[in-house]
Structures are given as C-alpha cells and as structure tokens.
Design a protein around this motif. Structure first.
Motif, PDB file in Angstrom:
ATOM      1  N   PRO A 143     117.180 -36.339 -91.054  1.00 37.74           N
ATOM      2  CA  PRO A 143     115.669 -35.712 -90.379  1.00 37.74           C
ATOM      3  C   PRO A 143     116.175 -34.841 -89.288  1.00 37.74           C
ATOM      4  O   PRO A 143     116.747 -35.050 -88.466  1.00 37.74           O
ATOM      5  N   GLY A 144     115.360 -33.709 -89.308  1.00 41.51           N
ATOM      6  CA  GLY A 144     115.733 -32.830 -88.144  1.00 41.51           C
ATOM      7  C   GLY A 144     116.870 -31.807 -88.053  1.00 41.51           C
ATOM      8  O   GLY A 144     117.225 -31.393 -87.023  1.00 41.51           O
ATOM      9  N   CYS A 145     117.520 -31.835 -89.049  1.00 42.02           N
ATOM     10  CA  CYS A 145     118.636 -31.042 -89.133  1.00 42.02           C
ATOM     11  C   CYS A 145     118.335 -29.596 -89.173  1.00 42.02           C
ATOM     12  O   CYS A 145     117.650 -29.068 -90.255  1.00 42.02           O
ATOM     13  N   ALA A 146     118.524 -28.879 -88.092  1.00 45.47           N
ATOM     14  CA  ALA A 146     118.188 -27.368 -87.780  1.00 45.47           C
ATOM     15  C   ALA A 146     119.077 -26.555 -89.025  1.00 45.47           C
ATOM     16  O   ALA A 146     118.582 -25.604 -89.412  1.00 45.47           O
ATOM     17  N   VAL A 147     120.251 -27.162 -89.206  1.00 44.47           N
ATOM     18  CA  VAL A 147     120.841 -26.311 -90.344  1.00 44.47           C
ATOM     19  C   VAL A 147     120.546 -26.301 -91.585  1.00 44.47           C
ATOM     20  O   VAL A 147     120.413 -25.250 -92.370  1.00 44.47           O
ATOM     21  N   GLN A 148     120.167 -27.513 -91.991  1.00 42.55           N
ATOM     22  CA  GLN A 148     119.541 -27.565 -93.368  1.00 42.55           C
ATOM     23  C   GLN A 148     118.222 -27.030 -93.353  1.00 42.55           C
ATOM     24  O   GLN A 148     117.766 -26.160 -94.444  1.00 42.55           O
ATOM     25  N   GLU A 186     116.978 -23.968 -96.151  1.00 41.26           N
ATOM     26  CA  GLU A 186     115.801 -24.196 -97.088  1.00 41.26           C
ATOM     27  C   GLU A 186     115.141 -22.743 -96.710  1.00 41.26           C
ATOM     28  O   GLU A 186     114.353 -22.202 -97.536  1.00 41.26           O
ATOM     29  N   ARG A 187     115.133 -21.821 -95.446  1.00 44.39           N
ATOM     30  CA  ARG A 187     114.535 -20.983 -95.273  1.00 44.39           C
ATOM     31  C   ARG A 187     115.456 -19.753 -96.132  1.00 44.39           C
ATOM     32  O   ARG A 187     114.726 -18.534 -95.943  1.00 44.39           O
ATOM     33  N   GLU A 222     124.252 -21.971 -98.797  1.00 45.43           N
ATOM     34  CA  GLU A 222     124.743 -23.545 -98.744  1.00 45.43           C
ATOM     35  C   GLU A 222     126.174 -23.363 -98.934  1.00 45.43           C
ATOM     36  O   GLU A 222     126.873 -24.359 -98.211  1.00 45.43           O
ATOM     37  N   SER A 223     126.820 -22.490 -99.858  1.00 48.18           N
ATOM     38  CA  SER A 223     128.188 -22.429 -99.844  1.00 48.18           C
ATOM     39  C   SER A 223     128.666 -22.103 -98.490  1.00 48.18           C
ATOM     40  O   SER A 223     129.963 -22.556 -98.322  1.00 48.18           O
TER      41      SER A 223
END
Length: 365
Positions: A301-306, A310-311, A316-317
């Motif tokens: 939770p709170g992962c800025a990278v993920q 999503e934005r 992802e790769s």
C-alpha cells in the motif's frame, strides 16, 4: 635530448587539452617519466597494443611486465582510448582515465572489463528490426551512466521500417530524462548528419550494440569509405555475425575519434553503476515517495511506483527491468567489496602498495 611533444598532432586523436596536461594526476605521471612521450591506444589485441601519437602514425608496443601476469586486474591494463606514456616502444605508464565504459566480465570470479576509455559520448546502436529491444537499451544505459560519458541512443535501419516514430514513442521515458534519441539510415550520409553535434574535433565517441545492429555500416558512412566489413543479418531474428572482431579507434573527417566495438551478448554490471544515472532517474525519484522505506514496489500500500503504473506514467515491463537490474547491481557491488577487501588484505600481508594508480569513476565534462 627528446623531441618536443607535438600537442597539435595529439589533438587530432582526442588529446583533451591544447597544450600541456592540466590534470595534477597526469602532471605527476609526466614528472615521474620525463623521457616518455604520450600516445593513445588505438587497437587492443591478445598479443599486445597498437598506439598512435598522431593521425596515421601508429606502432606496435610492448606492455609492462606487470600487465602480463595472469592475476593482474584486467581493468588496470590499457584499453582502446587510453592514454599511455612511451619510452621507445615500451609502455611505462597508464595515464588516469577521465571516463570509461566497463562491464562485469563473464565467469564466476569478479573482474571488470574496460570496453573503451576517455570517451565523451557513447552511441548505443540498436536496429529498427528484430534487434530492437528497449530492455537491452536500458541495460546499456546503466553501464554507460556510471562511467562519466554521455549516452545517445541511435536507432539504425530507419529506411527498412515504417515504425520509427512508434519506436521513439516506446522510448519516450528516456527522452523525458534528456537522453537523445535518433532514428537514422546508417547508409545515408544525409541521415547520419544528425549525429554531427557529437562529432566535433577532439571528441571521442564509442559505438556499442549487438551484432547486426549496424555499427560497422554506420562507421563506414562516418569515415566516408568502406573500411569495416559488413554482413547481412539472419532473417528470423536480425542477429548478425561478428564483422568487427576487435576494438579500434579511428580518426573521422570531422576531427572526432570513433571507437568501433564487437557486438556484446553479455552485459553484466560492475557494481559501480547508479540506476538514477542509467536511465531510471524517474523511477528512482518515485521510490522516495513510497509509504514504506523498504517498499518492494509490488503490491504494498502507498507504493508511488505502482500508482504511476496505474496512471500510465511508467510501463510495467520497464519497472520489472529496473528491479532486475537493481538486484544485479547490488550483487555485483557485494562481489566488488569482497574483492577489494581481499586485495587490501593481500597488500597488507605482502607489505606492498599498488604499483599503478587506481582508476576510479570518470567525471562527465
């Protein structure tokens, strides 16, 4: 009495100053060898070196006995692009490097291999055919970033595809980090002219990339004549044969120096790389914004990278390649630290200091 050094002639093979060297470490080397003269390594072979102290003035040289010992660190021997001091035809000193590009050599035991030294720019060459691989480009950028030279991504064979703009769009994260990206036809001098800003007099450029990427073709176009052998690539995967079998430095008509290299299949980090300087500055900045300091950037939770993925801000790769390279760099750094500790213990037990000045990271000019 020795002849005076012709610094103007040296400028044509990449000498970085118009007159006497300004670097204190270089001055110390000259003072220790007053009878020696500077020359640049233009070819590196298993049997020795070819050096030059002016354009078209090359000679074979004898390397110091220390370099010929099996356990002497390979990265402390001269590489193409290095400046050395000669006494007759014998190398007596290796001048400290300003920049370099290195990789971890193949095998279980840790050691480094210098691909090229004292370079200003690295052209990372990738073909716009089946050779096109953004993840491999990122790996090259990682190796280049720690050595002090500036990277330029050169996409060749633009004449063989309609998707050059699509390929550039795939690499837009690199463009956002001010890494130049160019799509060219390596056979067309007018197209290759886009590289001229990096080919100014006194500058040194090295070409890196896989076999079949078009490095030799590009070299011939820059030289203005067919010097390097070229071969067609396999149809199924666009892989090429090793048309370049050794590293060589050549003078270009523009006054710049070009180093062509054989294709490299294995690109292992040395442990000295910095991910922020290796094309991942944006992801590195995001990791500082994660809620947890030890965030693995997976499902925490709170992962800025993920959140950026999503934005649609991060692919992802690309994140997966970042995580893979980060682990490789960490493992290599641990092996490097162990190797340095072993060397320190060995020097202490024998009571001998290093005979050659350690070569550290270069600084980008």
């Amino acid at each position: 009495m020795t002849d005076p050094i012709d610094f103007n002639a040296l400028r044509y093979i990449g000498w970085p100053w118009p007159g006497a060297p300004e670097d204190p470490a270089w001055q110390a080397m000259f003072a220790a060898h007053p009878q020696a003269r500077p020359a640049r390594v233009i070819e590196q072979h298993r049997s020795g070196y070819v050096v030059a102290d002016a354009p078209e003035a090359s000679m074979k040289t004898e390397s110091p006995p220390e370099w010929q010992r099996p356990r002497f660190p390979s990265h402390e021997r001269a590489a193409v692009g290095d400046w050395v001091l000669l006494d007759g035809i014998r190398i007596v000193a290796l001048l400290p490097r300003r920049t370099s590009i290195k990789r971890g050599a193949a095998g279980e035991h840790y050691h480094q291999q210098v691909i090229a030294a004292n370079i200003d720019t690295v052209f990372i060459v990738c073909g716009l055919d089946a050779d096109f691989n953004p993840r491999r480009i990122e790996r090259y950028l990682l190796l280049v970033g720690g050595g002090g030279a500036a990277p330029v991504v050169v996409l060749t064979k633009a004449d063989q595809t309609e998707y050059s703009e699509d390929a550039l769009a795939v690499l837009e994260d690199l463009a956002a980090q001010q890494i130049p990206l160019l799509a060219i036809n390596g056979k067309d001098p007018a197209s290759v002219a886009a590289l001229m800003p990096w080919l100014q007099p006194g500058h040194t450029i090295v070409l890196v990339g896989s076999s079949g990427a078009g490095k030799s073709t590009l070299t011939n176009t820059l030289l203005g004549h067919e010097r390097m052998k070229t071969n067609t690539v396999r149809v199924n995967d666009s892989r090429g044969r090793h048309t370049t079998t050794y590293r060589a430095l050549m003078s270009l008509p523009t006054g710049a120096c070009l180093i062509d290299t054989p294709g490299m299949r294995e690109l292992k980090p040395t442990g000295e790389e910095t991910l922020a300087e290796g094309g991942f500055a944006d992801i590195e900045a995001l990791t500082l914004q994660c809620r947890f300091r030890n965030c693995a950037h997976q499902q925490e939770p709170g992962c800025a990278v993920q959140e950026a993925i999503e934005r649609g801000d991060i692919d992802e790769s690309r994140l997966q390649n970042y995580l893979k390279l980060r682990e490789e760099v960490a493992n290599a750094a641990a092996k490097l630290a162990q190797r340095q500790a072993e060397q320190a213990t060995e020097r202490k037990s024998t009571g001998r200091g290093a005979q050659w000045r350690p070569i550290g990271k270069g600084k980008r000019r």
